[in-house]
Design a protein around this motif. Structure first.
Motif, mmCIF file in Angstrom:
data_model
loop_
_atom_site.group_PDB
_atom_site.id
_atom_site.type_symbol
_atom_site.label_atom_id
_atom_site.label_comp_id
_atom_site.label_asym_id
_atom_site.label_seq_id
_atom_site.Cartn_x
_atom_site.Cartn_y
_atom_site.Cartn_z
ATOM 1 N N VAL A 189 0.815 -1.206 0.000
ATOM 2 C CA VAL A 189 0.000 0.000 0.000
ATOM 3 C C VAL A 189 0.852 1.261 0.000
ATOM 4 N N GLY A 190 2.016 1.221 0.618
ATOM 5 C CA GLY A 190 2.890 2.388 0.627
ATOM 6 C C GLY A 190 3.370 2.747 -0.764
ATOM 7 N N ARG A 191 3.773 1.731 -1.533
ATOM 8 C CA ARG A 191 4.249 1.985 -2.896
ATOM 9 C C ARG A 191 3.108 2.437 -3.787
ATOM 10 N N VAL A 192 1.933 1.871 -3.583
ATOM 11 C CA VAL A 192 0.777 2.301 -4.382
ATOM 12 C C VAL A 192 0.433 3.754 -4.080
ATOM 13 N N CYS A 193 0.450 4.142 -2.812
ATOM 14 C CA CYS A 193 0.150 5.529 -2.442
ATOM 15 C C CYS A 193 1.139 6.492 -3.091
ATOM 16 N N ARG A 194 2.405 6.122 -3.112
ATOM 17 C CA ARG A 194 3.396 6.982 -3.759
ATOM 18 C C ARG A 194 3.136 7.071 -5.256
ATOM 19 N N PHE A 195 2.777 5.944 -5.859
ATOM 20 C CA PHE A 195 2.534 5.919 -7.300
ATOM 21 C C PHE A 195 1.310 6.750 -7.679
ATOM 22 N N VAL A 196 0.237 6.609 -6.899
ATOM 23 C CA VAL A 196 -1.024 7.287 -7.209
ATOM 24 C C VAL A 196 -1.014 8.742 -6.748
ATOM 25 N N GLY A 197 -0.216 9.034 -5.694
ATOM 26 C CA GLY A 197 -0.186 10.385 -5.158
ATOM 27 C C GLY A 197 -1.060 10.560 -3.936
ATOM 28 N N TRP A 198 -1.410 9.447 -3.287
ATOM 29 C CA TRP A 198 -2.230 9.516 -2.077
ATOM 30 C C TRP A 198 -1.377 9.733 -0.842
ATOM 31 N N ALA A 199 -2.026 10.187 0.219
ATOM 32 C CA ALA A 199 -1.350 10.319 1.501
ATOM 33 C C ALA A 199 -0.995 8.936 2.026
ATOM 34 N N PRO A 200 0.140 8.796 2.717
ATOM 35 C CA PRO A 200 0.466 7.506 3.341
ATOM 36 C C PRO A 200 -0.662 7.080 4.286
ATOM 37 N N GLY A 201 -1.068 5.836 4.190
ATOM 38 C CA GLY A 201 -2.136 5.345 5.052
ATOM 39 C C GLY A 201 -3.516 5.813 4.648
ATOM 40 N N SER A 202 -3.678 6.233 3.394
ATOM 41 C CA SER A 202 -4.973 6.711 2.899
ATOM 42 C C SER A 202 -6.067 5.675 3.122
ATOM 43 N N ASP A 203 -7.231 6.120 3.608
ATOM 44 C CA ASP A 203 -8.363 5.208 3.804
ATOM 45 C C ASP A 203 -8.803 4.593 2.480
ATOM 46 N N MET A 204 -8.781 5.408 1.412
ATOM 47 C CA MET A 204 -9.176 4.884 0.109
ATOM 48 C C MET A 204 -8.201 3.801 -0.356
ATOM 49 N N ALA A 205 -6.921 4.022 -0.102
ATOM 50 C CA ALA A 205 -5.925 3.008 -0.472
ATOM 51 C C ALA A 205 -6.194 1.701 0.263
ATOM 52 N N LYS A 206 -6.605 1.797 1.515
ATOM 53 C CA LYS A 206 -6.882 0.593 2.295
ATOM 54 C C LYS A 206 -8.070 -0.174 1.715
ATOM 55 N N GLU A 207 -9.061 0.582 1.194
ATOM 56 C CA GLU A 207 -10.202 -0.089 0.563
ATOM 57 C C GLU A 207 -9.744 -0.885 -0.660
ATOM 58 N N TYR A 208 -8.909 -0.260 -1.471
ATOM 59 C CA TYR A 208 -8.398 -0.951 -2.657
ATOM 60 C C TYR A 208 -7.504 -2.123 -2.258
ATOM 61 N N GLN A 209 -6.741 -1.950 -1.189
ATOM 62 C CA GLN A 209 -5.889 -3.028 -0.707
ATOM 63 C C GLN A 209 -6.740 -4.223 -0.263
ATOM 64 N N ASN A 210 -7.850 -3.945 0.419
ATOM 65 C CA ASN A 210 -8.755 -5.015 0.837
ATOM 66 C C ASN A 210 -9.329 -5.752 -0.375
ATOM 67 N N ASP A 211 -9.692 -4.972 -1.412
ATOM 68 C CA ASP A 211 -10.213 -5.596 -2.635
ATOM 69 C C ASP A 211 -9.149 -6.482 -3.281
ATOM 70 N N TRP A 212 -7.911 -6.004 -3.295
ATOM 71 C CA TRP A 212 -6.815 -6.790 -3.862
ATOM 72 C C TRP A 212 -6.632 -8.086 -3.066
ATOM 73 N N GLY A 213 -6.655 -7.988 -1.744
ATOM 74 C CA GLY A 213 -6.510 -9.172 -0.912
ATOM 75 C C GLY A 213 -7.634 -10.171 -1.132
ATOM 76 N N TYR A 214 -8.852 -9.659 -1.326
ATOM 77 C CA TYR A 214 -9.996 -10.537 -1.576
ATOM 78 C C TYR A 214 -9.826 -11.273 -2.907
ATOM 79 N N ARG A 215 -9.371 -10.549 -3.945
ATOM 80 C CA ARG A 215 -9.150 -11.196 -5.235
ATOM 81 C C ARG A 215 -8.095 -12.296 -5.116
ATOM 82 N N LYS A 216 -7.033 -12.024 -4.382
ATOM 83 C CA LYS A 216 -5.973 -13.018 -4.215
ATOM 84 C C LYS A 216 -6.478 -14.238 -3.437
ATOM 85 N N ALA A 217 -7.309 -13.988 -2.439
ATOM 86 C CA ALA A 217 -7.871 -15.093 -1.661
ATOM 87 C C ALA A 217 -8.768 -15.973 -2.534
#
Length: 227
Positions: A189-217
């Motif tokens: 999530v840290g690298r994605v936030c830097r790539f997208v331009g989001w704040a570190p620990g962005s709530d929106m980033a966490k939502e996308y991270q959860n979606d990514w984890g669900y797809r992997k599961a």
């Protein structure tokens, strides 16, 4: 197509097959490929694309640097656009565009810029498609030649030519880019936030991270399923 109120970005995002067909529909058109490159790869929103200028591009770095603000002159007759007249910064008889996410106080002219939409340069060198599209744009134009509304129209035409059944928006292409970034960086999530331009620990980033984890599961579950 313009995004309707209360519509989630993911509802207007292409799937992988749609995305590939969109690239084909963009063809060799410089503007169309630039829109696809910026939105569907680099997660740039419509305002960033419409206000793009050549000097944002640093070819020796392979990056796009988006400013905190710049004078808006993309409206008819070199005046400010409708969005900036309503949401921009009015100062010294000029109207400035700023990326979404900025906050400022118009009354006192004390401005506090807290956006993280553009806190990091966009690394277009990561993708051959974006590198070629941006290099061609820089060679052809000093600034983006169309309005935000025209960007919607271009996307509608490309989606129709690509025979995409779902309703696509630039916001949706940006959502696809974020999902793609999570795949590239394997959920970091840290690298994605830097790539997208989001704040570190962005709530929106966490939502996308959860979606990514669900797809992997789900993928892992298919591999392990007994039937």
């Amino acid at each position: 197509m313009a995004r309707k109120n209360n519509t989630r970005a993911k509802d207007c995002a292409p799937d992988i097959e749609d995305a590939n067909r969109l690239k084909v529909a963009a063809g060799g058109d410089v503007i169309n490929t630039f829109i696809i490159a910026c939105a569907m790869y680099l997660a740039m929103d419509k305002g960033m694309i419409a206000h793009w200028r050549k000097e944002w591009v640093k070819p020796w770095e392979g990056t796009i640097h988006i400013p905190d603000r710049q004078v808006c002159d993309i409206g008819p007759g070199g005046k400010s656009c409708a969005y900036c007249r309503k949401h921009g910064i009015a100062e010294d008889e000029l109207i400035y565009w700023h990326p979404k996410g900025h906050t400022f106080t118009k009354d006192t002219r004390e401005k506090t810029f807290i956006t993280h939409r553009n806190s990091q340069p966009r690394e277009y060198r990561l993708f051959p498609y974006t590198k070629e599209a941006i290099e061609r744009m820089v060679a052809a134009y000093s600034k983006f030649p169309l309005t935000e509304r025209a960007i919607n129209g271009r996307l509608d035409v490309m989606a129709a030519e690509a025979k995409v059944k779902r309703r696509l928006t630039v916001h949706g292409l940006r959502s696809f880019a974020i999902d793609n970034a999570f795949e590239i960086f394997q959920g970091d999530v840290g690298r994605v936030c830097r790539f997208v331009g989001w704040a570190p620990g962005s709530d929106m980033a966490k939502e996308y991270q959860n979606d990514w984890g669900y797809r992997k599961a789900l993928e892992e579950g298919v591999k392990r399923s007994l039937i």
